[in-house]
Design a protein around this motif. Structure first.
Motif, PDB file in Angstrom:
ATOM      1  N   ALA A  63       6.606 -69.103 -74.704  1.00 33.43           N
ATOM      2  CA  ALA A  63       5.788 -70.137 -75.352  1.00 33.43           C
ATOM      3  C   ALA A  63       6.665 -71.034 -76.226  1.00 33.43           C
ATOM      4  CB  ALA A  63       4.682 -69.488 -76.182  1.00 33.43           C
ATOM      5  N   SER A  64       7.540 -70.402 -77.008  1.00 35.84           N
ATOM      6  CA  SER A  64       8.471 -71.128 -77.878  1.00 35.84           C
ATOM      7  C   SER A  64       9.323 -72.124 -77.105  1.00 35.84           C
ATOM      8  CB  SER A  64       9.445 -70.121 -78.505  1.00 35.84           C
ATOM      9  OG  SER A  64       9.201 -69.985 -79.847  1.00 35.84           O
ATOM     10  N   ASP A  65       9.902 -71.632 -76.009  1.00 32.85           N
ATOM     11  CA  ASP A  65      10.778 -72.486 -75.184  1.00 32.85           C
ATOM     12  C   ASP A  65      10.016 -73.679 -74.632  1.00 32.85           C
ATOM     13  OD1 ASP A  65      12.846 -70.728 -75.668  1.00 32.85           O
ATOM     14  OD2 ASP A  65      12.703 -69.715 -73.720  1.00 32.85           O
ATOM     15  N   TYR A  66       8.784 -73.435 -74.224  1.00 34.39           N
ATOM     16  CA  TYR A  66       7.980 -74.525 -73.654  1.00 34.39           C
ATOM     17  C   TYR A  66       7.647 -75.564 -74.730  1.00 34.39           C
ATOM     18  CZ  TYR A  66       4.527 -77.002 -70.862  1.00 34.39           C
ATOM     19  OH  TYR A  66       3.842 -77.983 -70.178  1.00 34.39           O
ATOM     20  N   ILE A  67       7.256 -75.087 -75.906  1.00 30.79           N
ATOM     21  CA  ILE A  67       6.936 -75.994 -77.016  1.00 30.79           C
ATOM     22  C   ILE A  67       8.173 -76.820 -77.383  1.00 30.79           C
ATOM     23  CG2 ILE A  67       6.334 -76.055 -79.478  1.00 30.79           C
ATOM     24  CD1 ILE A  67       4.572 -73.483 -78.829  1.00 30.79           C
ATOM     25  N   ARG A  68       9.333 -76.160 -77.421  1.00 30.32           N
ATOM     26  CA  ARG A  68      10.584 -76.852 -77.718  1.00 30.32           C
ATOM     27  C   ARG A  68      10.879 -77.918 -76.663  1.00 30.32           C
ATOM     28  NH1 ARG A  68      13.486 -72.462 -78.321  1.00 30.32           N
ATOM     29  NH2 ARG A  68      13.254 -72.197 -80.542  1.00 30.32           N
ATOM     30  N   SER A  69      10.589 -77.582 -75.392  1.00 34.77           N
ATOM     31  CA  SER A  69      10.851 -78.529 -74.294  1.00 34.77           C
ATOM     32  C   SER A  69       9.968 -79.770 -74.393  1.00 34.77           C
ATOM     33  CB  SER A  69      10.647 -77.849 -72.933  1.00 34.77           C
ATOM     34  OG  SER A  69       9.258 -77.756 -72.621  1.00 34.77           O
ATOM     35  N   LYS A  70       8.880 -79.650 -75.168  1.00 39.07           N
ATOM     36  CA  LYS A  70       7.976 -80.790 -75.372  1.00 39.07           C
ATOM     37  C   LYS A  70       8.408 -81.640 -76.572  1.00 39.07           C
ATOM     38  CE  LYS A  70       5.387 -80.192 -71.936  1.00 39.07           C
ATOM     39  NZ  LYS A  70       5.228 -81.261 -70.949  1.00 39.07           N
ATOM     40  N   GLY A  71       9.552 -81.285 -77.161  1.00 37.58           N
ATOM     41  CA  GLY A  71      10.114 -82.110 -78.233  1.00 37.58           C
ATOM     42  C   GLY A  71       9.760 -81.681 -79.643  1.00 37.58           C
ATOM     43  N   TYR A  72       9.100 -80.536 -79.780  1.00 35.57           N
ATOM     44  CA  TYR A  72       8.732 -80.055 -81.123  1.00 35.57           C
ATOM     45  C   TYR A  72       9.836 -79.144 -81.662  1.00 35.57           C
ATOM     46  CZ  TYR A  72       4.016 -81.715 -80.148  1.00 35.57           C
ATOM     47  OH  TYR A  72       2.933 -82.494 -79.843  1.00 35.57           O
TER      48      TYR A  72
END
Length: 196
Positions: free
Chosen positions: A18-27
Motif C-alpha cells: 500500500a505504501s509503495d503504491y501511495i508513494r508511486s502516486k506522488g505522496y
C-alpha cells in the motif's frame, strides 16, 4: 487542508505494498522502519545503546547490527523488546517529526508506522488507515514470504496488536484479502476522498 495520515497494518498484511503504491502516486510516505534502520545503523543515534545493552556479539563483521539476531531476541522476550523500543523509538520520532513538519506545508503526508496505535502516535494524525487481512491469510503470507514455520509466523504475529483491533480503532480500512488490484482500487478511492 493538508492531512497527516497514519498508515498501519501488521506483519505480512500488505502495508508495504500500500505504501509503495501511495508513494508511486506522488505522496510523501515517511516509513518508520526506514528511520529505525537509520537510528540503529553504525553511525546512528541508537546504535551504542543497543550494543551496550544487548552485547557486541550482535555485530556483523562490518560493525553493523545483525538485525536477524536482534529480532530473534526481542520477538520472544517482551522485556527486551521494550528496552529496544525505548532506545530506538524516540530517535525515530525525532527524525520523522522533522521531515513531517517540512513536508506537511506542501501537501498531505503519510506516516507508515507499524506501531501507530501501540505507541499512541495515532493522536498525531488527522486520519488513521489500516491495511487489514484476517489472521489465517496473514499467517500463510508470512510463512510463504519469510520461509517461517507455522509457529514462527504465529510468534511474530502474536507479538503485535491484533489486526482486528487496529481495524476497529482506525478511521479508514483497506481490506487486503483480495488481489493487489483490489487493494489499489481502494487506495484510489481513499486518495480521491482526501483530495475533495
Amino acid at each position: 487542508m493538508n492531512y497527516i495520515i497514519g498508515l498501519t497494518g501488521g506483519i505480512a498484511s500488505g502495508k508495504s505494498t500500500a505504501s509503495d503504491y501511495i508513494r508511486s502516486k506522488g505522496y510523501p510516505v515517511l516509513d518508520a522502519d526506514t528511520y529505525a534502520k537509520k537510528a540503529t545503523a553504525k553511525d546512528g543515534p541508537a546504535y551504542q545503546g543497543i550494543i551496550d545493552h544487548f552485547g557486541a556479539d550482535l555485530l556483523q563483521d562490518d560493525g553493523e547490527i545483525d538485525r536477524r539476531k536482534l529480532g530473534a531476541i526481542v520477538f520472544n522476550d517482551d522485556g527486551e523488546r521494550k528496552v529496544l523500543n525505548q532506545l530506538v523509538h524516540p530517535e525515530v520520532r525525532r527524525m520523522m517529526d522533522a521531515d513531517k513538519e517540512r513536508l506537511a506545508e506542501a501537501g498531505h503526508v503519510f506516516l507508515d508506522i507499524p506501531l501507530l496505535f501501540e505507541n499512541g502516535l495515532d493522536r498525531q494524525c488527522d486520519i488513521t488507515l489500516t491495511v487489514y487481512v484476517d489472521q489465517e491469510t496473514q499467517t500463510e503470507r508470512l510463512m510463504e514470504r519469510n520461509g517461517f514455520s507455522h509457529s514462527e509466523a504465529l510468534s511474530r504475529i502474536n507479538s503485535q496488536m491484533p489486526l482486528s483491533e487496529k481495524r476497529n480503532r482506525s478511521d479508514e480500512v483497506l481490506d487486503n484479502s483480495g488481489s493487489k488490484d483490489d487493494l489499489y482500487a481502494q487506495i484510489e478511492d481513499f486518495l480521491a476522498k482526501i483530495e475533495k
